[in-house]
Design an enzyme around this catalytic site. Structure first.
Site, PDB file in Angstrom:
ATOM      1  N   HIS A 220      38.257  41.969  27.166  1.00  9.41           N
ATOM      2  CA  HIS A 220      38.886  40.948  28.013  1.00  9.41           C
ATOM      3  C   HIS A 220      38.671  39.598  27.327  1.00  9.41           C
ATOM      4  O   HIS A 220      38.076  38.685  27.861  1.00  9.41           O
ATOM      5  CB  HIS A 220      38.309  40.991  29.431  1.00  9.41           C
ATOM      6  CG  HIS A 220      39.212  40.395  30.476  1.00  9.41           C
ATOM      7  ND1 HIS A 220      39.626  41.080  31.593  1.00  9.41           N
ATOM      8  CD2 HIS A 220      39.796  39.177  30.577  1.00  9.41           C
ATOM      9  CE1 HIS A 220      40.403  40.312  32.345  1.00  9.41           C
ATOM     10  NE2 HIS A 220      40.519  39.142  31.741  1.00  9.41           N
TER      11      HIS A 220
ATOM     12  N   GLU B  92      45.572  42.648  28.918  1.00 12.73           N
ATOM     13  CA  GLU B  92      46.645  41.659  28.712  1.00 12.73           C
ATOM     14  C   GLU B  92      46.885  41.249  27.259  1.00 12.73           C
ATOM     15  O   GLU B  92      46.594  40.124  26.859  1.00 12.73           O
ATOM     16  CB  GLU B  92      46.395  40.414  29.574  1.00 12.73           C
ATOM     17  CG  GLU B  92      46.478  40.684  31.051  1.00 12.73           C
ATOM     18  CD  GLU B  92      46.711  39.430  31.891  1.00 12.73           C
ATOM     19  OE1 GLU B  92      46.734  38.328  31.322  1.00 12.73           O
ATOM     20  OE2 GLU B  92      46.908  39.570  33.109  1.00 12.73           O
TER      21      GLU B  92
ATOM     22  N   ASN C  23      48.699  44.390  35.355  1.00 12.43           N
ATOM     23  CA  ASN C  23      48.296  43.152  36.019  1.00 12.43           C
ATOM     24  C   ASN C  23      49.577  42.469  36.473  1.00 12.43           C
ATOM     25  O   ASN C  23      50.450  42.180  35.638  1.00 12.43           O
ATOM     26  CB  ASN C  23      47.563  42.229  35.045  1.00 12.43           C
ATOM     27  CG  ASN C  23      46.225  42.804  34.591  1.00 12.43           C
ATOM     28  OD1 ASN C  23      45.823  43.887  35.000  1.00 12.43           O
ATOM     29  ND2 ASN C  23      45.536  42.073  33.733  1.00 12.43           N
TER      30      ASN C  23
ATOM     31  N   TYR D 150      51.378  39.353  38.672  1.00 14.69           N
ATOM     32  CA  TYR D 150      51.289  38.092  39.417  1.00 14.69           C
ATOM     33  C   TYR D 150      52.672  37.553  39.774  1.00 14.69           C
ATOM     34  O   TYR D 150      52.889  37.097  40.880  1.00 14.69           O
ATOM     35  CB  TYR D 150      50.539  37.034  38.594  1.00 14.69           C
ATOM     36  CG  TYR D 150      49.062  37.339  38.430  1.00 14.69           C
ATOM     37  CD1 TYR D 150      48.136  36.867  39.349  1.00 14.69           C
ATOM     38  CD2 TYR D 150      48.593  38.112  37.370  1.00 14.69           C
ATOM     39  CE1 TYR D 150      46.783  37.147  39.226  1.00 14.69           C
ATOM     40  CE2 TYR D 150      47.243  38.406  37.237  1.00 14.69           C
ATOM     41  CZ  TYR D 150      46.346  37.920  38.167  1.00 14.69           C
ATOM     42  OH  TYR D 150      45.008  38.215  38.045  1.00 14.69           O
TER      43      TYR D 150
ATOM     44  N   GLU E  66      45.247  44.009  38.294  1.00  8.92           N
ATOM     45  CA  GLU E  66      45.013  42.649  38.782  1.00  8.92           C
ATOM     46  C   GLU E  66      46.188  42.234  39.638  1.00  8.92           C
ATOM     47  O   GLU E  66      47.345  42.538  39.308  1.00  8.92           O
ATOM     48  CB  GLU E  66      44.908  41.618  37.640  1.00  8.92           C
ATOM     49  CG  GLU E  66      43.619  41.653  36.889  1.00  8.92           C
ATOM     50  CD  GLU E  66      43.521  40.530  35.857  1.00  8.92           C
ATOM     51  OE1 GLU E  66      44.106  39.443  36.065  1.00  8.92           O
ATOM     52  OE2 GLU E  66      42.845  40.750  34.833  1.00  8.92           O
TER      53      GLU E  66
HETATM   54  C1  NOJ Z   1      44.867  37.521  34.067  1.00  5.97           C
HETATM   55  C2  NOJ Z   1      43.594  37.558  33.290  1.00  5.97           C
HETATM   56  O1  NOJ Z   1      43.322  38.882  32.926  1.00  5.97           O
HETATM   57  C3  NOJ Z   1      42.431  36.953  34.030  1.00  5.97           C
HETATM   58  O2  NOJ Z   1      41.397  36.805  33.125  1.00  5.97           O
HETATM   59  C4  NOJ Z   1      42.852  35.639  34.652  1.00  5.97           C
HETATM   60  O3  NOJ Z   1      41.791  34.960  35.226  1.00  5.97           O
HETATM   61  C5  NOJ Z   1      43.922  35.921  35.682  1.00  5.97           C
HETATM   62  N1  NOJ Z   1      45.060  36.483  35.005  1.00  5.97           N
HETATM   63  C6  NOJ Z   1      44.412  34.690  36.428  1.00  5.97           C
HETATM   64  O4  NOJ Z   1      45.006  33.828  35.533  1.00  5.97           O
END
Ligand code: NOJ
Length: 492
Positions: free
Chosen positions: A164, A210, A338, A340, A398
């Site tokens: 990470h 990521e 992940n 968002y 995530e």
């Molecule tokens: C993805 C990342 O993996 C994580 O480290 C980060 O804090 C979050 N997004 C929010 O930006």
């Protein structure tokens, strides 16, 4: 409504009353008791997740651990980068972060009180191999032994990410980090070593977190460590070495781990959402999902770069052998995504058959400027992965959001915007499971506020508010919401 009270006054009074009642009940067990007239314990029809759905929370080593000079840890590229003035907001660093290295037992209790059954954390490569390769540091690995034991003692399944973003600085200094094939190789060796020592208790490993962020932001745009802006040819080769490192890690874990260990990755794919759910736009979004993820997820799943990707790169395309592609596409047990934000796509008559719909200036986002709100991303992300590549086990590794998060006079953070965000996203995730898409679990980012990379400590993503001066953790309103979701196994 009485005519003597204006609409505005009514709204004000109503919201004050609501706030007062939330304040007294949000964090007490009373909140989850059924009321006399309404049986809240009965499942809300159509909002349940499948039985056994795995609820979790997530963090990452450099963002929470601190203790950067303890027990033989070597420096990482993030130590170096964050210590250069101007790279991180307020020149913040991860030197102390949430001091999780010392407070992990307390943090496991936070998880327990949420009711999560799994925890996704990452292992700091420079704790285990301070120089990136060579002699391992057993004291570094011991921290993860202690953490894993504590999780299991509390009935929480450990899910470990191997990378990470905290690359050992020595690998950056000798050969340019992921610009070099040697780093892919060193990553494979490190992954195998960790799996050999932890897989008696850790049953799920993620190789890399990521690609789409650390490679792009660190080696092309230069706003994350190591802060480089490589020209296209070198940059595409760096992308290739990252996916190659992933494949070598998969093979090394298979070779060294106990039988039954499952391996996947956690990728922030571009989530292509059809602008309107018509067959044409759905088809366009599906094509886009392959093409816009060609450099990472598609090559990992298909063992080849798409023709369009190679053609667009031209003479800057990565150099690779057929053997590389085989390694990169080593079979996985599950896929983590992940998620968002959405990328809206529509059908068009171009050769690729799709185009990305730009977001207007007024498009809503959360506290982080990039975090556009699009709950349906949590439906289309797993659906594409399941349908395009026939993946049978998917995790949302995530999802979450930043909020301004100011404690009220009573000390509580009423992050109603985060609750709104989560409720809407989870509604779309529930839709995915109801459609039979094999999503097995969800890891909310994040357990607690932490070092948000180049944003330092300004953007908070936690379910728990962290007062960085005292290291006190306080559950936010969203923690109560998530606890309720987990308890009901349904959108609350
Ligand atoms: C993805 C990342 O993996 C994580 O480290 C980060 O804090 C979050 N997004 C929010 O930006």
């Amino acid at each position: 409504m009485s005519r003597k009270i204006s609409r505005r006054t009514f709204a004000k009074v109503a919201s004050t009353a609501a706030l007062a009642s939330t304040a007294t009940t949000a964090f007490s067990s009373v909140a989850s008791q059924p009321s006399a007239s309404l049986d809240m314990s009965a499942p809300a029809t159509g909002r349940e997740f499948p039985k056994g759905f795995l609820w979790g929370s997530a963090t990452a080593s450099y963002q929470v651990e601190g203790a950067v000079n303890e027990d033989g840890r070597g420096p990482s590229i993030w130590d170096t980068f964050s210590h250069i003035p101007g790279n991180v907001v307020n020149n913040a660093t991860g030197d102390v972060a949430d001091d999780h290295y010392h407070r992990y037992k307390e943090d496991v209790q936070l998880m327990k009180s949420l009711g999560v059954k799994s925890y996704r954390f990452s292992i700091a490569w420079p704790r285990v191999f301070p120089q990136g390769a060579g002699a391992p540091n057993s004291k570094g690995l011991d921290f993860y032994n202690r953490l894993v034991d504590e999780l299991l003692a509390n009935d929480i399944q450990p899910f470990a990410t191997l990378y990470h973003w905290d690359l050992p600085q020595a690998l950056q200094d000798n050969g340019g980090g992921w610009e070099s094939r040697d780093t892919s190789k060193a990553f494979g060796d490190y992954a195998g070593y960790v799996a050999e020592h932890l897989s008696d208790r850790v049953k799920h490993f993620f190789t890399i977190n990521e690609f789409g962020a650390f490679v792009e932001l660190g080696y092309r745009i230069g706003i994350h460590a190591p802060g480089l802006k490589l020209p296209p040819g070198r940059f595409n080769q760096t992308r290739h070495h990252a996916v190659l490192g992933h494949g070598l890690a998969v093979q090394a874990i298979r070779a060294k781990a106990k039988p039954g260990t499952k391996i996947g990755l956690a990728e922030n794919m571009t989530i292509c959402v059809p602008i309107i759910e018509t067959p044409q736009h759905i088809e366009a979004a599906t094509r886009a999902a392959r093409e816009l993820n060609a450099q990472y997820m598609t090559v990992i799943q298909e063992g080849k770069y798409t023709d369009a990707y190679l053609a667009a790169a031209g003479s800057n395309a990565p150099k690779f052998s057929p053997e590389d592609l085989k390694i990169i596409s080593s079979p996985l047990d599950f896929v983590g995504i992940n998620i968002y934000t959405p990328t809206y796509v529509r059908a068009d008559s171009s050769a690729l058959g799709f185009t990305v719909v730009p977001q207007p200036k007024s498009y809503p986002h959360m506290a982080s400027w990039w975090l556009s709100i699009g709950p349906e991303a949590l439906y289309w992300g797993p659906r594409h992965v399941a349908k395009i590549w026939n993946v049978k086990e998917i995790y949302i590794t995530e999802n979450g959001c930043s909020s301004s998060d100011v404690p009220a006079p009573d000390g509580i953070v009423y992050d109603s915007d985060r609750v709104m965000y989560l409720r809407n996203y989870l509604t779309q995730l529930q839709r995915a499971t109801a459609d039979g898409i094999p999503v097995h679990g969800y890891f909310l980012w994040s357990l607690m506020d932490n070092f948000e990379w180049a944003d330092g400590y300004t953007n908070r993503f936690g379910l728990h508010y962290v007062d960085y001066a005292s290291q006190k953790r306080t559950p936010k309103l969203s923690a109560a919401f998530y606890r309720e979701v987990i308890a009901r196994n349904a959108v609350a």
